[in-house]
Design a protein around this motif. Structure first.
Motif, PDB file in Angstrom:
ATOM      1  N   GLY A 162       0.794  -1.219   0.000  1.00 26.54           N
ATOM      2  CA  GLY A 162       0.000   0.000   0.000  1.00 26.54           C
ATOM      3  C   GLY A 162       0.824   1.265   0.000  1.00 26.54           C
ATOM      4  N   VAL A 172      -5.690   7.251  -4.069  1.00 27.32           N
ATOM      5  CA  VAL A 172      -6.010   6.480  -2.861  1.00 27.32           C
ATOM      6  C   VAL A 172      -6.599   7.373  -1.762  1.00 27.32           C
ATOM      7  CG1 VAL A 172      -4.390   4.581  -3.261  1.00 27.32           C
ATOM      8  CG2 VAL A 172      -3.576   6.683  -2.157  1.00 27.32           C
ATOM      9  N   TYR A 175      -8.018   5.810   1.422  1.00 20.70           N
ATOM     10  CA  TYR A 175      -7.213   5.316   2.548  1.00 20.70           C
ATOM     11  C   TYR A 175      -7.756   5.815   3.885  1.00 20.70           C
ATOM     12  CZ  TYR A 175      -3.231   3.149   0.082  1.00 20.70           C
ATOM     13  OH  TYR A 175      -2.407   2.319  -0.657  1.00 20.70           O
ATOM     14  N   THR A 178      -9.691   2.656   4.612  1.00 19.19           N
ATOM     15  CA  THR A 178      -9.027   1.347   4.626  1.00 19.19           C
ATOM     16  C   THR A 178      -7.636   1.376   5.212  1.00 19.19           C
ATOM     17  OG1 THR A 178      -7.975   1.591   2.445  1.00 19.19           O
ATOM     18  CG2 THR A 178     -10.257   0.808   2.487  1.00 19.19           C
ATOM     19  N   GLY A 179      -6.983   2.553   5.235  1.00 18.39           N
ATOM     20  CA  GLY A 179      -5.569   2.571   5.543  1.00 18.39           C
ATOM     21  C   GLY A 179      -4.763   2.008   4.388  1.00 18.39           C
ATOM     22  N   PHE A 180      -3.441   1.982   4.556  1.00 15.79           N
ATOM     23  CA  PHE A 180      -2.588   1.578   3.434  1.00 15.79           C
ATOM     24  C   PHE A 180      -2.680   0.096   3.110  1.00 15.79           C
ATOM     25  CE2 PHE A 180       1.681   0.722   5.799  1.00 15.79           C
ATOM     26  CZ  PHE A 180       1.020   0.294   6.927  1.00 15.79           C
ATOM     27  N   GLY A 183      -4.587  -0.575   0.026  1.00 15.96           N
ATOM     28  CA  GLY A 183      -3.813  -0.527  -1.197  1.00 15.96           C
ATOM     29  C   GLY A 183      -3.139  -1.850  -1.496  1.00 15.96           C
ATOM     30  N   SER A 244     -11.706   7.565  -6.042  1.00 10.17           N
ATOM     31  CA  SER A 244     -10.774   8.356  -5.257  1.00 10.17           C
ATOM     32  C   SER A 244     -10.761   9.814  -5.711  1.00 10.17           C
ATOM     33  CB  SER A 244      -9.362   7.766  -5.378  1.00 10.17           C
ATOM     34  OG  SER A 244      -8.432   8.547  -4.666  1.00 10.17           O
ATOM     35  N   LEU A 491       0.586   9.539   2.598  1.00 10.18           N
ATOM     36  CA  LEU A 491      -0.408   8.512   2.928  1.00 10.18           C
ATOM     37  C   LEU A 491      -0.903   8.674   4.363  1.00 10.18           C
ATOM     38  CD1 LEU A 491       1.251   5.425   1.215  1.00 10.18           C
ATOM     39  CD2 LEU A 491      -0.349   7.094   0.251  1.00 10.18           C
ATOM     40  N   GLU A 495      -4.786   9.110   5.555  1.00  8.64           N
ATOM     41  CA  GLU A 495      -5.386   8.174   6.509  1.00  8.64           C
ATOM     42  C   GLU A 495      -5.996   8.890   7.704  1.00  8.64           C
ATOM     43  OE1 GLU A 495      -2.321   4.455   5.611  1.00  8.64           O
ATOM     44  OE2 GLU A 495      -1.882   5.948   7.159  1.00  8.64           O
ATOM     45  N   TYR A 543     -10.708   5.273   9.566  1.00 11.94           N
ATOM     46  CA  TYR A 543      -9.485   4.514   9.857  1.00 11.94           C
ATOM     47  C   TYR A 543      -8.960   4.829  11.247  1.00 11.94           C
ATOM     48  CZ  TYR A 543      -4.706   2.753   9.258  1.00 11.94           C
ATOM     49  OH  TYR A 543      -3.520   2.089   9.398  1.00 11.94           O
TER      50      TYR A 543
END
Length: 574
Positions: A162, A172, A175, A178-180, A183, A244, A491, A495, A543
């Motif tokens: 990710g 993304v 994220y 989902t968080g990384f 990915g 996204s 990222l 997040e 997240y």
């Protein structure tokens, strides 16, 4: 009697009738191709090359398939799997050897070996439970491994899949849900779908070459429909990117504004920073330069200043911290002159324990000191008079800042002047609050910690409305290392939907907004300062609220799959 004709079975992939076909039959070449694709798609190469991450594991899947068809032994399968992974690690993280040659080699060799675990578990599951469950298990095993790699003593999650989208934060924005690891799932889903599409394409091409081929063949479909098997991997790439960009277009920066200044002193850690260096700059002079650069770039609106990791590298006892001449000078020449200004800086500190019973597992002992810990510390000065607060770096670099327990006993018996051992750490994520309006609550993130998504989310959960990264990336020289480290911060911004202020000693300093866009960046290997207005968002993302649901879920499913792979065949035999 009418003779019967037997239709030959179509191949699973390209037959070796061309250079491309021969490549598809050579496991070493497939290992090299897969590693090269993953390297080329990794930050910091041009953003369009990120698409290669969706191809990088296809050669490995073909490699594993070829070896299965050849009836290869497990040792050969492991060797080819390891070759693929060690090449990828070497191509992408070779720069670690700038810091320490042994550490760089260990990072490549050992991390590749650990990465073999989920791939070998996939192969065994496919053998025991069939191809369908086998391929479904592959992303599950891999994500379970990545989740483990975030939390154990040998943690080195630099190549968490990710993280590969750090150069394209616009892809993304989801994220924040989902968080990384989301990915990582994306990468595997597309690779597997594309592998299946290539298999079908090879089978169709083989049928079309057969004598007597007609428009409608044994597959029962006209050629114009055969291209539909490319639709699924295409949608798997395009739809998340489209969603996204839609999400990013409607998201607005949140929180009140505040002005922050980050300083990049650019003191060479190999030549100038430390007393043992050949061109050592006296500590008083290092501090003078910092104070001067800070003073030159302050405005009356500046509320917070960030200095980098180990700005004050001389180990200072925390019990007498305020009595040190450097600390008194900072208060006198900076904070007292600018009421309403706060400072976050890196420093090396020493914390003492009254006796062995109260000492931490990482504590060291000297006759003249007793039991103590050495900390890589972030010190926070709220104003000119309030005592400094401390945060101790907690995600430590294996082998450099943290020695695995299996080796600690051995090294503890080696007399190296009392410096052998792990750095101390702490369990909680400390958030520092500045007495400003609006209130700045900054997360003190030290160097390596910024690559841990779930770890950083804990700061936001504890109330942080700004991510403050302090680091020293000069150890990696002018390599992809410091650039990768910089963009990984994008990222973390997505997040948590927090702005990032980044101060590097030698590296790249600057700011990242809540969309993950780098809004300001200094040059490499230059003394610099960067000032920006940040937004102080205190709303938790999904997240932040719930953490690594994907990672924990994958670990649970991985356990069930492994049990099924072991127990299932035994039940069938009974």
């Amino acid at each position: 009697m009418t003779p019967t004709t037997t239709q030959p079975t179509p191949p699973t992939l390209t037959t070796p009738t061309s250079a491309l076909g021969r490549l598809g039959q050579s496991p070493p070449l497939l290992a090299l191709l897969g590693a090269a694709l993953l390297w080329a798609g990794w930050p910091i190469h041009p953003a369009p090359l990120t698409l290669l991450l969706f191809l990088g594991f296809v050669p490995y899947l073909r490699l594993e398939q070829v070896l299965t068809q050849q009836g290869a032994r497990r040792g050969r399968v492991f060797a080819m799997t390891y070759l693929f992974l060690v090449l990828w690690n070497a191509f992408t993280t070779w720069w670690v050897s700038y810091s320490t040659l042994g550490g760089g080699i260990a990072a490549v060799v050992l991390n590749a070996a650990l990465m073999c675990l989920p791939l070998m578990a996939f192969r065994r599951t496919k053998e025991r439970l069939g191809s369908l469950i086998g391929y479904l298990s592959l992303p599950i095993y891999w994500i379970a491994f990545e989740q483990l790699h975030l939390h154990w003593d040998l943690t080195w999650p630099w190549l968490t899949l990710g993280n590969g989208f750090a150069s394209v934060p616009g892809w993304v924005q989801w994220y924040e849900y989902t968080g990384f690891l989301g990915g990582s799932v994306w990468v595997w889903v597309v690779n597997i779908l594309l592998f299946f599409a290539l298999e079908k394409a090879a089978a169709v091409a083989w049928v079309m070459r057969q004598p007597g081929f007609s428009i409608v063949n044994s597959y029962g479909r006209a050629p114009k429909y055969w291209g539909l098997f490319w639709l699924w991997p295409l949608l798997a790439v395009v739809v998340p990117i489209g969603l996204s960009y839609l999400q990013g277009s409607v998201y607005q920066e949140k929180g009140p504004a505040a002005e922050v200044l980050v300083i990049q002193p650019n003191i060479d850690p190999y030549q100038e920073k430390f007393p043992e260096n050949p061109k050592f700059i006296p500590r008083e002079e290092q501090l003078r330069r910092l104070l001067e650069r800070t003073e030159q770039n302050l405005t009356p609106q500046t509320k917070l200043v960030l200095w980098p990791e180990t700005t004050l590298e001389e180990a200072l006892f925390e019990t007498s911290f305020e009595l040190q001449p450097q600390i008194q000078r900072i208060r006198r020449e900076l904070l007292a002159r600018h009421p309403g200004l706060s400072l976050l800086t890196g420093v090396t500190t020493i914390g003492r324990y009254p006796d062995k019973e109260h000492a931490s597992p990482t504590a060291r002992y000297r006759d003249d000191t007793g039991y103590y810990d050495v900390f890589n510390t972030a010190a926070f000065f709220a104003d000119a008079t309030t005592p400094a607060q401390f945060y101790h770096k907690s995600r430590l670099v294996p082998g450099v800042e943290k020695i695995p327990p299996a080796l600690a006993g051995l090294l503890a018996n080696i007399d190296l002047g009392g410096i052998v051992g792990s750095y101390g750490s702490q369990d909680e994520r400390t958030v520092f609050q500045a007495p400003t309006t609006p209130a700045i609550r900054v997360a003190p993130i030290i160097c390596y910690e910024s690559i841990y998504g779930d770890f950083i989310s804990q700061y936001a959960k504890n109330g942080a409305n700004l991510l403050g990264i302090i680091t020293n990336d000069g150890w990696w020289s002018d390599s992809p290392g410091h650039e990768q480290h910089l963009v990984y911060g994008a990222l973390r911004a997505i997040e948590t939907r927090r702005d990032v202020a980044r101060s590097a000693n030698t590296g790249i300093s600057g700011f990242i907004n809540q969309h993950g866009d780098i809004t300001q960046r200094t040059g490499w290997w230059v003394g610099a300062a960067s000032r920006a207005t940040v937004h102080l968002n205190d709303e938790p993302t999904f997240y932040v609220r719930y953490g690594e649901l994907i990672g924990r879920g994958a670990q649970g499913l991985a356990v069930l799959l492994l049990l099924g792979a072991v127990v299932g065949p035994l039940v069938r035999k009974q």
